[in-house]
Write a protein that holds these residues in place. Structure first.
Motif, mmCIF file in Angstrom:
data_model
loop_
_atom_site.group_PDB
_atom_site.id
_atom_site.type_symbol
_atom_site.label_atom_id
_atom_site.label_comp_id
_atom_site.label_asym_id
_atom_site.label_seq_id
_atom_site.Cartn_x
_atom_site.Cartn_y
_atom_site.Cartn_z
ATOM 1 N N LEU A 18 0.707 -1.526 -0.178
ATOM 2 C CA LEU A 18 0.061 -0.066 -0.144
ATOM 3 C C LEU A 18 0.779 1.215 0.043
ATOM 4 O O LEU A 18 1.457 1.678 0.697
ATOM 5 N N TYR A 19 0.615 2.481 -1.302
ATOM 6 C CA TYR A 19 1.236 2.853 -1.023
ATOM 7 C C TYR A 19 1.079 4.484 -0.602
ATOM 8 O O TYR A 19 0.085 4.916 -0.908
ATOM 9 N N PHE A 20 1.494 5.775 0.210
ATOM 10 C CA PHE A 20 1.184 6.797 0.735
ATOM 11 C C PHE A 20 2.185 7.527 -0.465
ATOM 12 O O PHE A 20 3.241 7.765 -0.799
ATOM 13 N N ASP A 21 1.335 8.724 -0.691
ATOM 14 C CA ASP A 21 1.623 10.063 -1.068
ATOM 15 C C ASP A 21 1.426 10.892 -0.610
ATOM 16 O O ASP A 21 0.631 10.956 0.309
ATOM 17 N N SER A 22 2.128 12.413 -0.985
ATOM 18 C CA SER A 22 1.827 13.778 -0.694
ATOM 19 C C SER A 22 0.530 14.015 -0.796
ATOM 20 O O SER A 22 -0.541 13.313 -1.464
ATOM 21 N N MET A 23 0.131 15.123 -0.208
ATOM 22 C CA MET A 23 -1.413 15.343 -0.813
ATOM 23 C C MET A 23 -1.176 15.763 -2.481
ATOM 24 O O MET A 23 -1.909 15.853 -2.896
ATOM 25 N N ASP A 64 0.675 14.626 -4.666
ATOM 26 C CA ASP A 64 1.699 13.464 -5.607
ATOM 27 C C ASP A 64 2.879 13.611 -5.497
ATOM 28 O O ASP A 64 3.173 13.088 -6.508
ATOM 29 N N ASN A 65 3.782 14.520 -4.601
ATOM 30 C CA ASN A 65 5.210 15.000 -5.203
ATOM 31 C C ASN A 65 6.120 13.715 -5.450
ATOM 32 O O ASN A 65 6.285 13.518 -5.750
ATOM 33 N N ASP A 66 5.907 12.566 -4.860
ATOM 34 C CA ASP A 66 6.410 11.205 -4.940
ATOM 35 C C ASP A 66 6.448 10.398 -6.443
ATOM 36 O O ASP A 66 6.914 10.581 -7.193
ATOM 37 N N TYR A 67 5.041 11.222 -6.733
ATOM 38 C CA TYR A 67 4.460 10.094 -8.846
ATOM 39 C C TYR A 67 5.271 11.312 -9.178
ATOM 40 O O TYR A 67 5.751 10.607 -10.475
ATOM 41 N N PHE A 68 4.607 12.589 -8.963
ATOM 42 C CA PHE A 68 4.936 13.260 -9.806
ATOM 43 C C PHE A 68 6.890 13.157 -10.123
ATOM 44 O O PHE A 68 7.646 13.609 -11.063
#
Length: 222
Positions: free
Chosen positions: A41-46, A48-52
Motif C-alpha cells: 500500500l503506497y502513501f503519497d503527499s497531498m 502526489d509529490n513522489d509520483y510526479f
C-alpha cells in the motif's frame, strides 16, 4: 546505496532465465520456485509529490509503503525506498497490524509510541508531507538470492492495483489488471558476480525505468 536495474521481459525470456538462475543462485529462503504474493500500500503527499518526482525523471526520489506477503499477517513492513539514479536504499521498520490499520486511516501518532528513531522519521515524513494512502499494488514474485554482494534477483508478474486502500488486509483485494508480463529486477552491492551476469545474458534487453507505483497511478487516470 545498492544498484538496482529493471528490465521488461517476455514470458519466454522468464522461462529461460529461471532455468539459468537455478544453476547459479538459490531460491530466496522465504520462497520457492513457484513464487509468492507481494502486496503493498503506497502513501503519497497531498500533491502526489513522489509520483510526479518519478514521472518527471528526478534523479533523487522516494516512496513510502506498507508491505505484506499474506493477508493474515500480524506484523507489517513499513518501508522507505530512496533512489538516486540506479542506486537505491531501503529503510524498513516492522510494525503491528493494528498500527498499520491506523496508518491506513491516516493516523500516524502511533509511530511516536514506538520510541524509535525510525518511527520518528516515518512520522515526520508522513505528517509534514500530509501523506495519505493512495493505492494497493499486488503481484506474483519469484526471487533468487546470493549472499556475496547481497545480490537479489526478482521476477514480478501479474501486476494489479486497487484504489480501495481500506481493503489492504482483505483476502481478495479485487484488483484491476495493470501488467501481466514479467518485470525483472537485479539488485546488488558493489558488482554483479560473473556467473550471475552470464546467466542473465541481457545484451539484447534494454534497461527500463519501470515503476509499479507510477504504472498503477497512471492506470487510475493520473
Amino acid at each position: 546505496m545498492r544498484t538496482e536495474k529493471k528490465y521488461s521481459i517476455s514470458r519466454c525470456q522468464q522461462s529461460r532465465l529461471l532455468q539459468r538462475l537455478e544453476t547459479v543462485m538459490r531460491v530466496d529462503q522465504y520462497s520457492s520456485i513457484s513464487g509468492y504474493m507481494v502486496r503493498s500500500l503506497y502513501f503519497d503527499s497531498m500533491y502526489d509529490n513522489d509520483y510526479f518526482d518519478k514521472i518527471s525523471g528526478l534523479e533523487m526520489r522516494k516512496k513510502v509503503r506498507l508491505r505484506i506477503y499474506s493477508p493474515e499477517q500480524t506484523s507489517v513492513k513499513l518501508e522507505l525506498k530512496q533512489k538516486q539514479g540506479a542506486a537505491q536504499k531501503k529503510i524498513s521498520l516492522t510494525i503491528s497490524r493494528a498500527l498499520a490499520e491506523e496508518m491506513i486511516r491516516g493516523q500516524y501518532a502511533g509511530l511516536l509510541e514506538l520510541n524509535s528513531d525510525l518511527g520518528w522519521m516515518f512520522y515526520q515524513i508522513l505528517e509534514t508531507g500530509l501523506y495519505r494512502p493512495k493505492c494497493i499494488i499486488e503481484y506474483h514474485r519469484i526471487a533468487f538470492a546470493e549472499e556475496c554482494n547481497n545480490t537479489r534477483i526478482t521476477l514480478d508478474s501479474e501486476i494489479g492495483m486497487s484504489a480501495f486502500v481500506d481493503r489492504f488486509f482483505d483476502a481478495q483485494s479485487n484488483l484491476i489488471p495493470v501488467r501481466s508480463e514479467p518485470v525483472l529486477e537485479v539488485k546488488y552491492n558493489g558488482f554483479l558476480l560473473s556467473p550471475i551476469k552470464q546467466a542473465l545474458d541481457l545484451a539484447d534487453v534494454p534497461e527500463v525505468a519501470v515503476s509499479k507505483y507510477a504504472m498503477c497511478r497512471q492506470a487510475l487516470g493520473m
